[in-house]
Every structure is written in structure tokens, then in C-alpha cells.
Write a protein that holds these residues in place. Sequence first.
Motif, PDB file in Angstrom:
ATOM      1  N   GLY A 208       9.184  46.967 -23.311  1.00 35.15           N
ATOM      2  CA  GLY A 208       9.821  44.814 -23.720  1.00 35.15           C
ATOM      3  C   GLY A 208      11.609  46.451 -24.483  1.00 35.15           C
ATOM      4  N   GLY A 209      11.813  45.297 -25.143  1.00 30.73           N
ATOM      5  CA  GLY A 209      13.038  45.808 -25.917  1.00 30.73           C
ATOM      6  C   GLY A 209      14.016  47.253 -25.003  1.00 30.73           C
ATOM      7  N   ALA A 210      14.411  47.872 -25.979  1.00 20.47           N
ATOM      8  CA  ALA A 210      15.282  48.727 -25.390  1.00 20.47           C
ATOM      9  C   ALA A 210      14.797  49.420 -24.150  1.00 20.47           C
ATOM     10  N   VAL A 211      13.675  49.825 -23.507  1.00 14.88           N
ATOM     11  CA  VAL A 211      12.986  49.828 -22.866  1.00 14.88           C
ATOM     12  C   VAL A 211      13.532  49.732 -21.812  1.00 14.88           C
ATOM     13  N   PHE A 212      13.639  47.699 -21.670  1.00 14.22           N
ATOM     14  CA  PHE A 212      13.746  47.316 -20.233  1.00 14.22           C
ATOM     15  C   PHE A 212      15.078  46.984 -19.886  1.00 14.22           C
ATOM     16  N   ASP A 213      15.734  47.569 -21.183  1.00 14.74           N
ATOM     17  CA  ASP A 213      17.191  47.049 -21.428  1.00 14.74           C
ATOM     18  C   ASP A 213      17.513  48.081 -20.164  1.00 14.74           C
ATOM     19  N   ALA A 214      17.543  49.938 -20.789  1.00 11.05           N
ATOM     20  CA  ALA A 214      17.711  50.494 -20.356  1.00 11.05           C
ATOM     21  C   ALA A 214      17.220  51.197 -18.619  1.00 11.05           C
ATOM     22  N   ALA A 215      16.182  50.389 -18.821  1.00 10.43           N
ATOM     23  CA  ALA A 215      14.849  50.031 -17.046  1.00 10.43           C
ATOM     24  C   ALA A 215      15.837  49.598 -16.414  1.00 10.43           C
ATOM     25  N   LEU A 216      16.386  48.624 -16.673  1.00  2.00           N
ATOM     26  CA  LEU A 216      17.222  47.891 -15.559  1.00  2.00           C
ATOM     27  C   LEU A 216      18.506  48.731 -15.139  1.00  2.00           C
ATOM     28  N   ASP A 217      19.248  49.688 -15.881  1.00  2.00           N
ATOM     29  CA  ASP A 217      20.120  50.427 -15.516  1.00  2.00           C
ATOM     30  C   ASP A 217      19.900  51.157 -14.374  1.00  2.00           C
ATOM     31  N   ALA A 218      18.473  51.409 -14.419  1.00  2.00           N
ATOM     32  CA  ALA A 218      17.667  52.664 -13.080  1.00  2.00           C
ATOM     33  C   ALA A 218      17.914  52.070 -12.129  1.00  2.00           C
ATOM     34  N   LEU A 219      18.587  50.921 -12.055  1.00  2.00           N
ATOM     35  CA  LEU A 219      16.932  49.938 -10.336  1.00  2.00           C
ATOM     36  C   LEU A 219      18.364  50.456  -9.615  1.00  2.00           C
ATOM     37  N   ALA A 220      18.015  50.144  -8.294  1.00  4.08           N
ATOM     38  CA  ALA A 220      18.945  50.146  -7.023  1.00  4.08           C
ATOM     39  C   ALA A 220      19.100  49.197  -6.623  1.00  4.08           C
ATOM     40  N   PRO A 221      20.310  48.800  -5.581  1.00  5.53           N
ATOM     41  CA  PRO A 221      20.547  47.551  -5.040  1.00  5.53           C
ATOM     42  C   PRO A 221      19.049  47.095  -4.504  1.00  5.53           C
ATOM     43  N   LEU A 222      19.011  46.367  -4.390  1.00  7.18           N
ATOM     44  CA  LEU A 222      17.704  45.034  -3.633  1.00  7.18           C
ATOM     45  C   LEU A 222      16.708  45.875  -4.743  1.00  7.18           C
ATOM     46  N   GLY A 223      16.420  46.345  -5.996  1.00  3.23           N
ATOM     47  CA  GLY A 223      15.415  47.269  -6.835  1.00  3.23           C
ATOM     48  C   GLY A 223      15.027  45.555  -7.567  1.00  3.23           C
ATOM     49  N   ARG A 224      13.805  45.971  -7.399  1.00  4.08           N
ATOM     50  CA  ARG A 224      13.322  44.549  -8.805  1.00  4.08           C
ATOM     51  C   ARG A 224      12.780  45.334 -10.027  1.00  4.08           C
ATOM     52  N   ILE A 225      12.313  44.911 -10.958  1.00  2.00           N
ATOM     53  CA  ILE A 225      11.955  44.885 -12.459  1.00  2.00           C
ATOM     54  C   ILE A 225      10.993  43.729 -12.782  1.00  2.00           C
ATOM     55  N   VAL A 226       9.559  44.216 -13.166  1.00  2.21           N
ATOM     56  CA  VAL A 226       8.637  43.371 -13.310  1.00  2.21           C
ATOM     57  C   VAL A 226       8.441  43.384 -14.700  1.00  2.21           C
ATOM     58  N   THR A 227       8.305  43.099 -15.396  1.00  7.41           N
ATOM     59  CA  THR A 227       7.718  43.059 -17.025  1.00  7.41           C
ATOM     60  C   THR A 227       6.625  41.847 -17.458  1.00  7.41           C
ATOM     61  N   TYR A 228       5.666  42.378 -17.766  1.00  9.92           N
ATOM     62  CA  TYR A 228       4.458  41.772 -18.572  1.00  9.92           C
ATOM     63  C   TYR A 228       4.108  42.473 -19.754  1.00  9.92           C
ATOM     64  N   GLY A 229       4.638  42.348 -20.707  1.00  9.74           N
ATOM     65  CA  GLY A 229       4.974  42.296 -21.951  1.00  9.74           C
ATOM     66  C   GLY A 229       5.084  42.582 -22.863  1.00  9.74           C
ATOM     67  N   VAL A 230       5.195  42.788 -23.691  1.00 14.01           N
ATOM     68  CA  VAL A 230       6.151  43.329 -24.962  1.00 14.01           C
ATOM     69  C   VAL A 230       5.579  44.030 -26.371  1.00 14.01           C
ATOM     70  N   ALA A 231       5.135  44.877 -25.719  1.00 12.61           N
ATOM     71  CA  ALA A 231       4.773  46.321 -26.468  1.00 12.61           C
ATOM     72  C   ALA A 231       4.747  45.989 -27.883  1.00 12.61           C
ATOM     73  N   SER A 232       6.394  46.137 -27.272  1.00 12.64           N
ATOM     74  CA  SER A 232       7.205  46.795 -28.949  1.00 12.64           C
ATOM     75  C   SER A 232       7.641  45.918 -29.636  1.00 12.64           C
ATOM     76  N   HIS A 233       6.946  44.543 -28.980  1.00  5.59           N
ATOM     77  CA  HIS A 233       6.977  43.539 -30.176  1.00  5.59           C
ATOM     78  C   HIS A 233       8.961  43.303 -30.948  1.00  5.59           C
ATOM     79  N   VAL A 234      10.110  43.740 -29.533  1.00  8.13           N
ATOM     80  CA  VAL A 234      11.009  43.981 -29.321  1.00  8.13           C
ATOM     81  C   VAL A 234      11.413  43.361 -28.113  1.00  8.13           C
TER      82      VAL A 234
END
Length: 315
Positions: A208-234
Amino acid sequence: MRAIQISRYGGPEVLVQEEVPDPASGNGAVAIRVSAAGVNYMDTMCTANSYLKPVELPYVPGGEVVGRTADGRRVLAMMDGGGYAELVVTSSPFVAEVPDGVDDHQAVALGVQGLSAWHLLRTCARIVPGESVVVNAAAGGVGSLLVQLAKLFGAGRVVAAASSPDKRAFAMAVGADVAVDGAAAGYRDRVVEANAGRPVDIIFDATGGAVFDAALDALAPLGRIVTYGVASHVLPAPIATAQVIERTVAVGGFWLPQVISLPGRYREPLAELFALTAAGRLRPAIGGVYPLGEARRAHEDMLGRRTRGKLVLEP
């Protein structure tokens, strides 16, 4: 019987071994003498009463056990708490026999974490052979299984992201093609470089947090990001609809109890996980085995990010 019980909410310090009455059995209930209880990150959240589902005190943590029934069957059981104990009684439908060729520690690793990894790949991301996959927190219990299953399910390239050199080496040892630092700063550049200069198809994130935000930017078209927790508590920054539309990407969430309650979503994938493990093709990584009375230390090690793979308590 002995059990780990909390009488107040908090951190690992509230986990205390107590003598408590044996749980009462009723019609249709299954009593299980516990040989291994799984430790999961959600247990630390239940202890702090910060999980998706509130808990009532006094509370015995633990959502999965392996043990023997009164008639001698060796089973994996998943339930809503109570696993950190010598004996559990459950009327849950989530009880499955463990086959020969899968030991107790492996079996308990295939409960919450194995089923999560399977469903993240098959049900949520719907992986297609040849796609690139990034696994954040790749040295953890779910992450290390995601790495292995992604390869078994045909991923073209698996990139492991982890916080330290030894965790990255561990992720490589369980099958990742390449491993990178999982920190948010510079995340996109490292992941794209690790994928031969191309944005990636699938990312799994429990930080979660800033890692999720950065990961979203790394996706290709038709890419998928699946989140299953917020270990950062952010929590991640809000996602603008326009951002998803313009980049043609999908954002998904996953919570295991919601999924395995659906028909065909528990025993069927678990049977595949057991078969792969018995055949030696899937190797659940056991990161630590603790006596029941040292549940506090297990939680401290997990929260201190000192662990890899699955943590197990033995009564």
C-alpha cells in the motif's frame, strides 16, 4: 487446554499463553487436535483490532490449523479465530483432508497464503501465459508462493520486489527471474528495467501507500494491479478515473474470506495446491517454527520484517 489469548487490544505484548476451557462441540462440529497453527499478518491486525472484521475480547487469534480429528483424519481447517490453541472445534465448511506427501507445515502454508496466491493469479488477475508479473513483498508467505505459482501458470517473466538483499536472494532462490528493491522511490524505473525495458502486465501488492502508487505507474496498457493488504498502514493516494481510463489499466482488490465462500473456490484450488506440493513442483517456504508459548516472538519477528516465508506455531 493451552491457548494464546488476548484480553486487551495492542501489539505482540498482549499475546499471553493461558489455560482455558476446551471449546464446546455441537452438532456438526469437528474437533481437531492441533499440530500446526499458521501465523498470518492479519493475526497482528486482529490483535490490534485493526482488521477488516472487528474482534471481541477475550480473543484467541489464528485462522488456520492442521491437526487430527477424533477419528484420525489429518485435516487443514480455516476458521474465524481460535487457531492458537491445542484444540479447536469448528463447524466451518472449510475443512479439508491433507493428502500423504504434504507435511503439516506445508499444509498450513497452503491455507490462507496458498489459497490467496492461487486466487490472486487465477481469479483476480486471470493470468495469461507469457505475461510479466511483479510480486511486491516477494519473500513473504504469500509473495514466495506467488513467485512460484506465477512460473507454474506460465508467466513470461517474474520480477520479485523485496526490501533487503537477503530477501531478494531468497525470492530468486524460489524461482523469480530477477529481483529488485521494493522501495517506492525509483520503483517504476527498476521494475521496467527488470522487465527488459517494458512496462509490466500484472502487479501484486500488499504494502500500500507510496509503493502502490509507484506500482500503478509501472503497468502496461491492459495491465492489472491487485491489492490484498496495506502492510505499510498507509493508504494509497486516491485513483482518478481519468488515470485508469487513459492508461487502460485495471485496479482490483482481494480479501480471501469473500472469495472462498463462493462455490468451487475452496476445495478445488486447494486440491491443486496439494497436488503440486506432493509432486515437488511447489515448495512452500517455512520461515520459522515457534512453540505455541512464543507467539509473541513470532508476531514481533513478523512485524519487524525479520521473516521469510510461512511462520508456524506448534502446541
